[in-house]
Scaffold this active site. Structure first.
Site, short mmCIF file in Angstrom:
data_model
loop_
_atom_site.label_atom_id
_atom_site.label_comp_id
_atom_site.label_asym_id
_atom_site.label_seq_id
_atom_site.Cartn_x
_atom_site.Cartn_y
_atom_site.Cartn_z
N LEU A 1 0.84 -1.19 0.00
CA LEU A 1 0.00 0.00 0.00
C LEU A 1 0.88 1.25 0.00
O LEU A 1 0.68 2.18 -0.78
CB LEU A 1 -0.91 -0.01 1.24
CG LEU A 1 -1.75 1.23 1.51
CD1 LEU A 1 -2.83 1.39 0.44
CD2 LEU A 1 -2.44 1.14 2.89
N GLY B 1 20.58 -1.32 33.89
CA GLY B 1 21.66 -0.34 33.96
C GLY B 1 22.55 -0.43 32.74
O GLY B 1 22.05 -0.65 31.63
N GLY B 2 23.86 -0.31 32.94
CA GLY B 2 24.80 -0.34 31.81
C GLY B 2 24.68 -1.61 30.98
O GLY B 2 24.84 -1.60 29.76
N GLU C 1 1.67 -0.22 9.83
CA GLU C 1 0.23 -0.53 9.84
C GLU C 1 -0.60 0.58 10.50
O GLU C 1 -1.59 0.32 11.18
CB GLU C 1 -0.02 -1.92 10.44
CG GLU C 1 0.70 -2.98 9.61
CD GLU C 1 0.17 -4.37 9.69
OE1 GLU C 1 -1.00 -4.54 10.02
OE2 GLU C 1 0.95 -5.29 9.42
N1 CAA Z 1 -11.92 0.35 8.20
C1 CAA Z 1 -12.73 0.23 7.12
N2 CAA Z 1 -12.88 1.20 6.23
C2 CAA Z 1 -12.20 2.34 6.43
C3 CAA Z 1 -11.33 2.54 7.51
C4 CAA Z 1 -11.22 1.47 8.44
N3 CAA Z 1 -10.41 1.55 9.50
N4 CAA Z 1 -10.77 3.77 7.42
C5 CAA Z 1 -11.28 4.34 6.31
N5 CAA Z 1 -12.13 3.48 5.71
C6 CAA Z 1 -12.92 3.69 4.48
C7 CAA Z 1 -13.97 4.76 4.68
O1 CAA Z 1 -15.16 4.21 5.20
C8 CAA Z 1 -14.13 5.29 3.27
O2 CAA Z 1 -14.90 4.36 2.54
P1 CAA Z 1 -16.16 4.82 1.62
O3 CAA Z 1 -15.72 5.98 0.80
O4 CAA Z 1 -16.51 3.60 0.84
O5 CAA Z 1 -17.25 5.20 2.59
C9 CAA Z 1 -12.71 5.18 2.71
O6 CAA Z 1 -12.04 4.22 3.49
C10 CAA Z 1 -11.96 6.49 2.76
O7 CAA Z 1 -11.92 6.89 4.10
P2 CAA Z 1 -11.61 8.37 4.58
O8 CAA Z 1 -12.45 9.33 3.78
O9 CAA Z 1 -11.76 8.36 6.06
O10 CAA Z 1 -10.10 8.54 4.12
P3 CAA Z 1 -9.00 9.55 4.68
O11 CAA Z 1 -8.07 9.79 3.56
O12 CAA Z 1 -9.62 10.69 5.38
O13 CAA Z 1 -8.22 8.74 5.83
C11 CAA Z 1 -7.07 7.07 7.02
C12 CAA Z 1 -8.17 7.46 6.04
C13 CAA Z 1 -7.72 6.47 8.24
C14 CAA Z 1 -6.17 8.20 7.45
C15 CAA Z 1 -6.30 6.03 6.21
O14 CAA Z 1 -5.68 6.64 5.10
C16 CAA Z 1 -5.27 5.26 7.00
O15 CAA Z 1 -5.63 4.34 7.72
N6 CAA Z 1 -3.98 5.61 6.81
C17 CAA Z 1 -2.91 4.81 7.35
C18 CAA Z 1 -2.51 3.78 6.37
C19 CAA Z 1 -1.71 2.67 6.99
O16 CAA Z 1 -2.09 2.09 7.99
N7 CAA Z 1 -0.61 2.35 6.34
C20 CAA Z 1 0.18 1.26 6.77
C21 CAA Z 1 0.85 0.66 5.59
S1 CAA Z 1 0.77 -1.04 5.52
C22 CAA Z 1 2.08 -1.60 6.42
O17 CAA Z 1 2.64 -0.97 7.25
C23 CAA Z 1 2.33 -2.99 6.06
C24 CAA Z 1 3.60 -3.61 6.40
O18 CAA Z 1 4.31 -4.01 5.51
C25 CAA Z 1 3.89 -3.90 7.84
#
Ligand code: CAA
Length: 382
Positions: free
Chosen positions: A125, A339-340, A363
């Site tokens: 992602l 400690g150390g 995540e």
């Molecule tokens: N569960 C289900 N659906 C969700 C959701 C959740 N937690 N959060 C958002 N959505 C859905 C919303 O319902 C919306 O859907 P619809 O349009 O169909 O109604 C859509 O997603 C868009 O949501 P927002 O308008 O709220 O979007 P936003 O841009 O304002 O923000 C956010 C969303 C919560 C900030 C999101 O972008 C987010 O979670 N960001 C963090 C991403 C992340 O966790 N990245 C980690 C990378 S993966 C990783 O680390 C893997 C690895 O290799 C270890």
């Protein structure tokens, strides 16, 4: 309310504990130094059913619940959080999503191999400009007959070097913003798909994190997961479960820190007595124990709600937010108790701190978890 685990859950926890001590612990320090990927360990974990724990046996999984997964994740991560994250990504970000949203074709062709541990998966992602702001996808997938051509770059991909199958999130229709995002399965070796350099990280050093590049990678339309335009919703839904897994990883690190501090404080003497007899140390141990138990309860709450089919978005975010914070706190306190000696590699606790920090970042950072929690709270007020 019942605080007892089932016999099966206890058995899975014990199996993971025994495996971690026998097979993972002996090489954990060496792999932290060299950054070598634990190929053999992951293969054995596949044979034990630890790589597709929540997937139905129909698709090569162990058919267990999320509570069992959490218990096993914590045991593995307690010994080596690098192995923990490899396991977590394959189980909750890859297999779970494919089972719930994949077509029969996708499940038969890819999920069976991934859940049985014969193949490894990665979840792609993040991009150079789409970390927390995950809708800002620059990777594109353009339709070309019965195929799509994927172009772009992914960053910070766990299992990036060693995976066989990659869930790649890409923009199929920019005009539709996040509703124009689609998830595809890309296979290692597809022409135009390259793994770039492995990152040299502070912690979880024997897990591989790398960037990926896609240049006209031709993927059949059958490799779409769920459907066109559902890729962002897929990623978000999958991450909810992933956050429970990372919370369990953090819990394992916190438990290891507490155990190490307890053990050391019973051995080390100062001012004529074992340091555990000093109230200053007892207070630290008591604080750590409260935090560990509170994190465990939050995680089990989220896991049980997921298993019951109830909404668990807020609970998963709370579990990750809290468990990752206390993992850092407990590792820091374990160093202080040592400690150390805590500051040198010999005593392991410095690794716990290095490994713990990432749980506040991947995540979804702690700041993102707070946004998720606050949005869920807002939904509950009219
Ligand atoms: N569960 C289900 N659906 C969700 C959701 C959740 N937690 N959060 C958002 N959505 C859905 C919303 O319902 C919306 O859907 P619809 O349009 O169909 O109604 C859509 O997603 C868009 O949501 P927002 O308008 O709220 O979007 P936003 O841009 O304002 O923000 C956010 C969303 C919560 C900030 C999101 O972008 C987010 O979670 N960001 C963090 C991403 C992340 O966790 N990245 C980690 C990378 S993966 C990783 O680390 C893997 C690895 O290799 C270890």
């Amino acid at each position: 309310m019942n605080f007892e685990f089932t016999e099966e859950q206890i058995m899975i926890q014990q199996m993971a504990r025994d495996f971690a001590h026998a097979e993972i612990a002996p090489s954990a320090v060496e792999r932290d130094l060299t950054g070598e990927f634990p190929h053999e360990i992951i293969a054995k974990m596949g044979e034990l059913g630890l790589m597709g724990m929540m997937v139905s046996p129909d698709y090569g999984g162990a058919g267990l619940d999320t509570v069992s997964y959490v218990l096993a994740m914590a045991e593995i991560s307690k010994v080596d959080a690098s192995v923990g994250v490899i396991m977590s990504v394959n189980n909750s970000l890859v297999c779970w999503g494919l089972e719930h949203y994949g077509s029969d074709y996708v499940k038969e062709k890819y999920l069976t191999e991934l859940a049985s541990g014969r193949k490894l998966g990665a979840f792609c992602l993040s991009e150079p400009e789409a970390g927390s702001d995950a809708t800002n996808q620059n990777t594109t997938a353009d339709k070309d007959g019965d195929h799509y051509l994927i172009n772009g770059m992914k960053n910070w991909i766990t299992n990036g070097k060693n995976a066989d199958y990659y869930l790649v999130v890409a923009q199929t229709d920019r005009a539709k913003a996040h509703k124009g995002i689609t998830t595809f399965i890309v296979e290692k070796g597809m022409p135009g798909f390259e793994q770039a350099k492995k990152e040299d990280k502070l912690g979880i050093r024997s897990s591989d994190t790398c960037s990926l590049s896609f240049e006209n990678v031709r993927v059949p339309k059958e490799n779409i997961v769920w459907e066109e335009g559902k890729g962002f919703n897929f990623a978000m839904a999958t991450l909810n479960g992933g956050r429970i897994g990372i919370a369990a990883q953090a819990l394992g690190i916190a438990e290891a820190s507490l155990e190490a501090a307890l053990k050391y404080s019973k051995q080390r003497k100062s001012f004529g007595t074992e340091i555990i007899n000093h109230q200053a140390i007892q207070f630290k141990l008591a604080d750590m124990a409260v935090k560990v138990d509170a994190a465990r309860l939050l995680i089990l709450q989220a896991a049980a709600m997921k298993d019951a089919g109830r909404p668990f978005v807020k609970e998963a975010a709370m579990a990750k937010l809290y468990a990752s914070k206390i993992a850092v706190d407990c590792a820091l306190e374990a160093i202080q108790v040592h400690g150390g000696y805590g500051y040198v590699r010999e005593y392991l606790v410095e690794r716990f701190l290095r490994d713990a920090k990432i749980t506040e970042i991947y995540e979804g950072t702690s700041e993102i978890q707070k946004i998720v929690i606050a949005r869920e709270l807002l939904k509950s007020v009219s």
